[in-house]
Write an enzyme that holds these catalytic residues in place. Structure first.
Site, PDB file in Angstrom:
ATOM      1  N   HIS A   1       0.857  -1.211   0.000  1.00 20.42           N
ATOM      2  CA  HIS A   1       0.000   0.000   0.000  1.00 20.42           C
ATOM      3  C   HIS A   1       0.886   1.251   0.000  1.00 20.42           C
ATOM      4  CE1 HIS A   1       1.279   0.703   4.087  1.00 20.42           C
ATOM      5  NE2 HIS A   1       1.147  -0.589   4.245  1.00 20.42           N
TER       6      HIS A   1
ATOM      7  N   HIS B   1       1.050  -5.902   2.664  1.00 19.13           N
ATOM      8  CA  HIS B   1       1.860  -5.104   3.593  1.00 19.13           C
ATOM      9  C   HIS B   1       3.326  -5.542   3.530  1.00 19.13           C
ATOM     10  CE1 HIS B   1      -1.978  -3.745   5.369  1.00 19.13           C
ATOM     11  NE2 HIS B   1      -2.372  -4.931   4.947  1.00 19.13           N
TER      12      HIS B   1
HETATM   13  O1  3PG Z   1       6.920  -4.392   8.200  1.00 16.64           O
HETATM   14  C1  3PG Z   1       6.019  -4.538   9.046  1.00 16.64           C
HETATM   15  O2  3PG Z   1       6.138  -4.902  10.216  1.00 16.64           O
HETATM   16  C2  3PG Z   1       4.667  -4.234   8.597  1.00 16.64           C
HETATM   17  O3  3PG Z   1       4.328  -5.187   7.595  1.00 16.64           O
HETATM   18  C3  3PG Z   1       4.560  -2.832   7.999  1.00 16.64           C
HETATM   19  O4  3PG Z   1       3.224  -2.692   7.725  1.00 16.64           O
HETATM   20  P1  3PG Z   1       2.679  -1.849   6.500  1.00 16.64           P
HETATM   21  O5  3PG Z   1       3.284  -2.427   5.238  1.00 16.64           O
HETATM   22  O6  3PG Z   1       1.209  -2.006   6.583  1.00 16.64           O
HETATM   23  O7  3PG Z   1       3.149  -0.429   6.717  1.00 16.64           O
END
Ligand code: 3PG
Length: 189
Positions: free
Chosen positions: A9, A133
């Site tokens: 995202h 993520h």
């Molecule tokens: O790297 C992490 O611990 C998480 O996956 C980061 O989350 P995000 O991609 O939703 O910012």
């Protein structure tokens, strides 16, 4: 799945505030994150996909909606692309979390994230985009590189970046790229 592009995202309020969260309906994209998502959508528009799949978490859904609108793809929400489960540390600032292995902290393990992402990739056919993520995407990439959490630690998955995988041949084509190369575009033409 034949080919997949794993998209993180765009920048969200969690990233800007240093909060770790898998809250479904909080922490949307920042203005910067929206622009990042639009640029990625613009690049993906010239390629052929069968579907876009997204984590149910707001920042991922917003990114996926921007891409779906630009590519006219059907958007499907799939919990297997969700953010890591932070357990008792949900919603806390990253600096408040002890520097210990995820297992010791009661967070979702690297292996668990990897297994659900690979199960997701293997359960769809054709050429798809998956919006997820940073950590789950790194865990998925590590599967194809045959690396564990420590060995893949240096892999950086930037906001709205694209990691392309030739799934049928288990071959990584790009990792955390902000630009799609012509040779990758050819595979999705
Ligand atoms: O790297 C992490 O611990 C998480 O996956 C980061 O989350 P995000 O991609 O939703 O910012």
């Amino acid at each position: 799945m034949e080919y997949v592009i794993l998209v993180r995202h765009g920048e969200s309020m969690t990233n800007r505030s240093g909060i770790l969260s898998r809250e479904m309906n909080k922490y949307g994209l920042t203005d910067n994150g929206i622009e990042q998502a639009k640029f990625t959508a613009y690049q993906l528009k010239s390629m052929n996909f069968d579907m876009i799949i997204s984590s149910p978490v707001l920042r991922a859904r917003e990114t996926a909606r921007i891409i779906a609108n630009e590519t006219n793809l059907k958007l499907k929400i799939d919990d297997r692309a969700i953010e890591s489960d932070f357990g008792q540390y949900e919603g806390m600032h990253i600096n408040e979390i002890p520097m210990k292995p995820r297992e010791e902290l009661g967070m979702e393990t690297f292996e668990s994230q990897q297994a659900r992402m690979i199960d997701l990739i293997d359960s769809y056919n054709g050429r798809c985009i998956i919006v997820s993520h940073a950590f789950p995407i790194r865990a998925a990439i590590s599967y194809y590189l045959n690396m564990d959490e420590q060995e893949s630690f240096g892999i950086e998955i930037r906001y709205a970046s694209m990691s392309a995988i030739d799934v049928k041949n288990k071959r990584i084509l790009s990792i955390g790229s902000l630009l799609i190369t012509d040779r990758i575009k050819k595979r999705f033409s």
